[in-house]
Enzyme design. Structure first.
Site, PDB file in Angstrom:
ATOM      1  N   ASP A 275      37.081  33.073  18.401  1.00 39.38           N
ATOM      2  CA  ASP A 275      37.746  32.906  17.102  1.00 39.38           C
ATOM      3  C   ASP A 275      37.761  34.279  16.434  1.00 39.38           C
ATOM      4  OD1 ASP A 275      38.806  31.561  14.765  1.00 39.38           O
ATOM      5  OD2 ASP A 275      36.834  31.722  13.850  1.00 39.38           O
ATOM      6  N   SER A 276      38.439  34.340  15.288  1.00 39.69           N
ATOM      7  CA  SER A 276      38.437  35.586  14.527  1.00 39.69           C
ATOM      8  C   SER A 276      37.079  35.840  13.869  1.00 39.69           C
ATOM      9  CB  SER A 276      39.515  35.523  13.447  1.00 39.69           C
ATOM     10  OG  SER A 276      39.256  34.422  12.595  1.00 39.69           O
TER      11      SER A 276
ATOM     12  N   TYR B  72      42.778  36.646  11.003  1.00 42.05           N
ATOM     13  CA  TYR B  72      43.955  36.697  11.873  1.00 42.05           C
ATOM     14  C   TYR B  72      45.169  36.068  11.170  1.00 42.05           C
ATOM     15  CZ  TYR B  72      41.409  37.784  16.259  1.00 42.05           C
ATOM     16  OH  TYR B  72      40.686  38.370  17.270  1.00 42.05           O
ATOM     17  N   GLY B  73      44.878  35.211  10.199  1.00 45.49           N
ATOM     18  CA  GLY B  73      45.901  34.329   9.640  1.00 45.49           C
ATOM     19  C   GLY B  73      47.073  35.002   8.972  1.00 45.49           C
TER      20      GLY B  73
ATOM     21  N   CYS C 224      40.544  28.847  17.605  1.00 47.44           N
ATOM     22  CA  CYS C 224      41.219  29.428  16.447  1.00 47.44           C
ATOM     23  C   CYS C 224      42.643  28.887  16.468  1.00 47.44           C
ATOM     24  CB  CYS C 224      41.206  30.951  16.593  1.00 47.44           C
ATOM     25  SG  CYS C 224      42.258  31.809  15.407  1.00 47.44           S
ATOM     26  N   ASN C 225      43.060  28.271  15.384  1.00 48.06           N
ATOM     27  CA  ASN C 225      44.409  27.707  15.348  1.00 48.06           C
ATOM     28  C   ASN C 225      45.474  28.795  15.410  1.00 48.06           C
ATOM     29  OD1 ASN C 225      44.437  24.533  14.407  1.00 48.06           O
ATOM     30  ND2 ASN C 225      42.565  25.598  13.840  1.00 48.06           N
ATOM     31  N   THR C 226      45.226  29.893  14.682  1.00 44.95           N
ATOM     32  CA  THR C 226      46.224  30.956  14.619  1.00 44.95           C
ATOM     33  C   THR C 226      46.462  31.548  16.014  1.00 44.95           C
ATOM     34  OG1 THR C 226      45.245  31.451  12.471  1.00 44.95           O
ATOM     35  CG2 THR C 226      46.887  32.998  13.287  1.00 44.95           C
TER      36      THR C 226
ATOM     37  N   GLU D 115      33.763  32.921   5.110  1.00 44.85           N
ATOM     38  CA  GLU D 115      33.059  34.068   5.694  1.00 44.85           C
ATOM     39  C   GLU D 115      32.040  34.634   4.690  1.00 44.85           C
ATOM     40  OE1 GLU D 115      33.461  35.712   8.870  1.00 44.85           O
ATOM     41  OE2 GLU D 115      34.834  34.168   9.589  1.00 44.85           O
TER      42      GLU D 115
ATOM     43  N   CYS E  47      42.641  24.971  10.644  1.00 43.92           N
ATOM     44  CA  CYS E  47      42.004  26.282  10.792  1.00 43.92           C
ATOM     45  C   CYS E  47      40.544  25.954  11.054  1.00 43.92           C
ATOM     46  CB  CYS E  47      42.157  27.097   9.510  1.00 43.92           C
ATOM     47  SG  CYS E  47      41.157  28.600   9.500  1.00 43.92           S
ATOM     48  N   THR E  48      39.965  26.598  12.059  1.00 42.84           N
ATOM     49  CA  THR E  48      38.612  26.192  12.456  1.00 42.84           C
ATOM     50  C   THR E  48      37.550  26.553  11.414  1.00 42.84           C
ATOM     51  OG1 THR E  48      38.466  28.214  13.775  1.00 42.84           O
ATOM     52  CG2 THR E  48      39.082  26.181  14.921  1.00 42.84           C
ATOM     53  N   HIS E  49      37.929  27.363  10.424  1.00 42.99           N
ATOM     54  CA  HIS E  49      37.001  27.623   9.318  1.00 42.99           C
ATOM     55  C   HIS E  49      36.926  26.425   8.358  1.00 42.99           C
ATOM     56  CE1 HIS E  49      37.373  31.840  10.557  1.00 42.99           C
ATOM     57  NE2 HIS E  49      36.438  32.183   9.678  1.00 42.99           N
TER      58      HIS E  49
HETATM   59  N1  DGL Z   1      39.699  30.255  12.183  1.00 45.61           N
HETATM   60  C1  DGL Z   1      40.996  30.706  12.522  1.00 45.61           C
HETATM   61  C2  DGL Z   1      42.030  29.651  12.644  1.00 45.61           C
HETATM   62  O1  DGL Z   1      41.699  28.558  13.055  1.00 45.61           O
HETATM   63  C3  DGL Z   1      41.466  32.010  11.945  1.00 45.61           C
HETATM   64  C4  DGL Z   1      41.297  32.257  10.517  1.00 45.61           C
HETATM   65  C5  DGL Z   1      41.680  33.681  10.198  1.00 45.61           C
HETATM   66  O2  DGL Z   1      41.114  34.576  10.823  1.00 45.61           O
HETATM   67  O3  DGL Z   1      42.577  33.877   9.370  1.00 45.61           O
HETATM   68  O4  DGL Z   1      43.193  29.859  12.382  1.00 45.61           O
END
Ligand code: DGL
Length: 269
Positions: A11-12, A43-44, A74-76, A153, A185-187
């Site tokens: 993931d990011s 990453y988003g 990570c979804n992105t 974060e 988003c996995t966050h």
């Molecule tokens: N956790 C990531 C996702 O699922 C990326 C979030 C990010 O880095 O912007 O998209």
């Protein structure tokens, strides 16, 4: 022999830990090598090209650790890089978007689904694509929530400010009479309490992690790669920056204690 090799998960940043946790629960024999790109998060808001280039470097790093399969937690990166990278590597690779869409399609009763995620994921339209493949009748409403990732974060998941920001982001979605929201988003599962409070009990929150771990189990089974050894697996965590901060965070989320995290420069891969 190959069956005892680890699974690469990336993931990011810390978000992918929500997926790693689910893999640990559903596949307790499997070793995980985790990579969090903490030097380059988020990453988003980055382009498809940049996220694909970062993902490719991380995948090469994970392959150098002899992983038998990779999960893009990570979804992105799943939205932007999965289909390209799938054709470049010799091991199975899965993302979190398709499993998330599947879960949401089962959860909704009125066919109106909200998808929250990064700008990259929401603007890619990938959730709509998968949901419409499952059922063209489903109505999908996307909402990017770019401030959520830095709040997580920063460790502010339960802060009043976070709740206020969640209200700003989600009020438009609630006007659309949705009954399901994908935490795309996995966050975001780390903000589940706050998001749940804002959307109310009648709205189902879908965390794609559960179905992603099931999908991983299915793929490993199909490829005869499941680890049948009953030893307690030793997971390893790498980050591109701030190993100590990451370790503390990971220990607050995961069921096992992480003794060590290592900084690594994936730019050379
Ligand atoms: N956790 C990531 C996702 O699922 C990326 C979030 C990010 O880095 O912007 O998209």
């Amino acid at each position: 022999m190959g069956n005892s090799l680890p699974i690469g998960v990336f993931d990011s940043g810390v978000g992918g830990l929500t997926v790693a946790k689910e893999i640990m629960s559903q596949l307790p024999n499997e070793k995980i090598i985790y990579f969090g790109d903490t030097a380059r998060v988020p990453y988003g808001n980055k382009s498809r090209e940049t996220v694909t280039a970062y993902s490719r470097q991380i995948v090469k790093f994970l392959l150098s650790k002899r992983v038998k399969a990779i999960v893009i937690a990570c979804n992105t990166a799943s939205a932007f890089a999965l289909e390209t990278i799938r054709h470049e590597i010799p091991v199975p690779i899965i993302g979190v978007v398709k499993p998330g869409a599947k879960t949401a399609s089962i959860a909704t009763r009125n066919g109106r689904i909200g998808v929250i995620g990064t700008e990259g994921t929401v603007n890619s339209g990938i959730y709509s694509e998968f949901l419409h493949e499952i059922s063209p009748e489903i109505k999908v409403f996307g909402q990017a929530c770019p401030l959520f990732v830095p709040l997580v974060e920063e460790g502010w998941a339960d802060d009043l400010i976070t709740e206020e920001i969640a209200r700003r982001y989600l009020s438009g979605l609630l006007d659309k009479d949705i009954d399901t929201v994908v935490l795309g988003c996995t966050h975001y599962p780390l903000l589940k309490r706050v998001i749940g409070k804002v959307v109310g009990e009648s709205v189902v929150l879908v965390n794609p992690a559960y179905e992603s771990a099931r999908e991983l189990k299915r793929v490993l089974g199909e490829e005869e790669l499941l680890n049948e050894e009953k030893e307690v697996p030793h997971h390893i965590f790498y980050v591109s920056d701030g190993a100590e901060k990451f370790r503390e965070f990971a220990n607050s989320i995961l069921p096992c204690e992480i003794i060590e995290t290592k900084d690594v420069n994936v730019k050379t891969f």
